[in-house]
Write an enzyme that holds these catalytic residues in place. Structure first.
Site, PDB file in Angstrom:
ATOM      1  N   GLY A 277       4.259  -0.405   6.527  1.00 59.19           N
ATOM      2  CA  GLY A 277       3.055  -0.655   7.315  1.00 59.19           C
ATOM      3  C   GLY A 277       3.351  -1.526   8.525  1.00 59.19           C
TER       4      GLY A 277
ATOM      5  N   ASP B 259      10.348  -3.329  -3.054  1.00 63.02           N
ATOM      6  CA  ASP B 259      10.303  -2.117  -3.875  1.00 63.02           C
ATOM      7  C   ASP B 259      11.388  -1.107  -3.512  1.00 63.02           C
ATOM      8  OD1 ASP B 259       8.115  -3.175  -5.114  1.00 63.02           O
ATOM      9  OD2 ASP B 259       6.651  -1.868  -4.151  1.00 63.02           O
TER      10      ASP B 259
ATOM     11  N   TYR C 276       5.476 -12.270  -9.254  1.00 63.47           N
ATOM     12  CA  TYR C 276       5.429 -13.225  -8.150  1.00 63.47           C
ATOM     13  C   TYR C 276       6.568 -14.228  -8.197  1.00 63.47           C
ATOM     14  CZ  TYR C 276       1.002 -11.190  -6.849  1.00 63.47           C
ATOM     15  OH  TYR C 276       0.041 -10.299  -6.440  1.00 63.47           O
TER      16      TYR C 276
ATOM     17  N   ARG D   3       5.045  -0.367  -6.583  1.00 65.31           N
ATOM     18  CA  ARG D   3       3.717   0.199  -6.355  1.00 65.31           C
ATOM     19  C   ARG D   3       3.753   1.727  -6.392  1.00 65.31           C
ATOM     20  NH1 ARG D   3      -1.032  -1.495  -4.048  1.00 65.31           N
ATOM     21  NH2 ARG D   3      -0.173  -3.583  -3.823  1.00 65.31           N
TER      22      ARG D   3
END
Length: 482
Positions: free
Chosen positions: A194, A223, A376, A268
């Site tokens: 993005g 990822d 996290y 994801r």
């Protein structure tokens, strides 16, 4: 320096040659600004490079996207090799660079920042470097941070990013206005797909206005879902850190009767962290990723497999990527975060509860399930030695390219070589695990888990004209193919 505005969107630069050779080239400032001054590269007088036999990358050096071919295969797609050029298009005293980090955290962010600053300073004598605070919106909504080698000296030992980050906030016109008002002429943008789409939009606007500004991307995604490149920085660190969670789950599981250790890892849309962490551990009995559907009940389902492993070993360890099995959740979810990513349901927590309910109510079988979510914690740690070296190469390659006048590109590793890749190739799709690839077969062999495919879901692979290799569908070689 500025020329007349260029309204057109930059077309991909494709150069062809004999034997099916194709170079997917990156834009250059001289494509839209005529008569740019050219300078001698100061590296030729740099003592650190005095031992190098060949200072500069040859103008015709390119790197193939595919390295496994047949003798009669076409030469295929190539990318421009990264590295210092003999001539540069910026005088060191005229450079005013800025660095911005966007999106989620990832091990290695501070290392990349450090090496961009030190590369500009020590290799090219650039003294004016700004840090943009808080992601894209920092261009127009926050103060900047002065960066020099002293400021960034020890930041690679810390997790996170000293510049701060955020999702969203991309307003192309405001960002380019800020770049123009501040006199910035090199922009280094660190972020995922993005963010790279945002960088591409900034490049197009800079080009439209005819500004002498190099816009450079450094791909960041824990990822490992950015296409074309071999892997993203921070991935090795994430896989290594995930071992601690898996080891803890294994200790818990084997210490109790019918113990189950369930670990949720990042991923994801792509299950690379879960897959590689599973392969590295050898303690995992089942790995579930977004690319490989699974089901819970019935013959061949997850519940049946768990029961068989508990009866056989007395315990088991289950790894689930965060994006796995989203289709199993009844709730319809269309919400998205500020980056445009779909907000995922917590499938690992849901599966944990379903496992407990199934064995307590239907099988009347006592189990002890421990759920561990280290996601996290993994994102926030400093990068390991391997990733630190990789971050250095990415950052220095980005600097060399910007000084040489290239723009509208991402610095990335392709088949072990640093390259410059056009933004459109980085943003066209996501890199995913190919479950018909040998690496997934290696995982199934390691865990002995079922494929979870119903007979009706098994489709015979069509035989194409490509040679049988370990190449992934995107043309990449998987990180440890062979």
């Amino acid at each position: 320096m500025a020329s007349s505005a260029s309204p057109e969107t930059a077309k991909p630069k494709i150069i062809t040659g004999p034997g099916g050779y194709v170079l997917e080239d990156v834009p250059h400032l001289s494509d839209y600004i005529p008569d740019l001054p050219v300078y001698t590269n100061p590296l030729q007088d740099n003592p650190a490079y005095s031992v190098v036999k060949q200072y500069f990358v040859h103008v015709d050096d390119t790197v193939p996207q595919k390295v496994v071919v047949h003798k009669d295969s076409p030469r295929g797609v190539h990318f421009r090799r990264a590295g210092p050029r003999q001539k540069v298009y910026f005088h060191s005293d005229d450079v005013h660079a800025c660095i911005v980090t966007c999106g989620g955290l990832c091990p290695g962010l501070n290392t990349v920042i450090r090496e961009i600053v030190c590369g500009l300073y020590h290799m090219y004598g650039v003294k004016k470097v700004l840090g943009i605070d808080g992601g894209y919106r920092g261009f127009y909504a926050k103060n900047t941070v002065h960066l020099d080698p002293k400021v960034v000296n020890d930041i690679h030992k810390r997790g996170g990013t000293i510049l701060g980050t955020s999702r969203g906030g991309h307003d192309t016109a405001k960002i380019v206005d800020s770049i123009q008002d501040r006199g910035i002429n090199q922009v280094y943008i660190i972020g995922g797909d993005g963010t790279q789409r945002g960088a591409s939009a900034i490049f197009e606007e800079v080009r439209r206005r005819g500004l002498k500004v190099s816009v450079v991307g450094i791909p960041k995604t824990i990822d490992n879902d950015v296409p074309v490149i071999d892997k993203s920085f921070g991935f090795d660190t994430a896989v290594e850190e995930a071992q601690r969670a898996i080891n803890a789950a294994h200790v818990e599981a084997e210490s109790f009767e019918n113990g189950i250790g369930l670990v949720k890892l990042m991923g994801r849309y792509s299950g690379f962290i879960a897959m590689y962490a599973t392969l590295a551990s050898r303690d995992v009995d089942c790995c579930l990723i977004p690319e490989s559907p699974f089901y819970l009940e019935g013959p061949g389902g997850l519940f049946e497999y768990i029961e068989s492993r508990l009866k056989e070993n007395g315990h088991m360890v289950l790894v689930i990527a965060e994006g796995a099995g989203q289709e199993l959740l009844a709730e319809s979810n269309t919400q998205k975060d500020a980056s445009g990513n779909k907000l995922l349901q917590d499938v690992a927590l849901w599966v944990s509860q379903r496992i407990k309910d199934h064995f307590s109510k239907e099988r009347k079988m006592t189990i002890n399930l421990k759920y561990i979510d280290p996601t996290y914690m993994i994102r926030a740690i400093p990068s390991n030695a391997s990733d630190n070296v990789y971050c250095t190469l990415l950052a220095q390659s980005a600097v060399h390219g910007a000084m040489a006048g290239y723009t509208g590109y991402t610095s990335g590793l392709v088949n072990g070589r640093q390259t410059y890749i056009p933004f459109n190739r980085i943003t066209e799709k996501q890199n995913q695990v190919v479950i018909t690839d040998r690496m997934w077969a290696r995982l199934l062999s390691s865990t002995n888990q079922p494929s979870f495919l119903h007979p009706k879901d098994i489709i015979e692979d069509k035989v194409d004209d490509e040679p049988a290799t370990t190449l992934l569908d995107n043309g990449n070689c998987s990180p440890n193919c062979g």
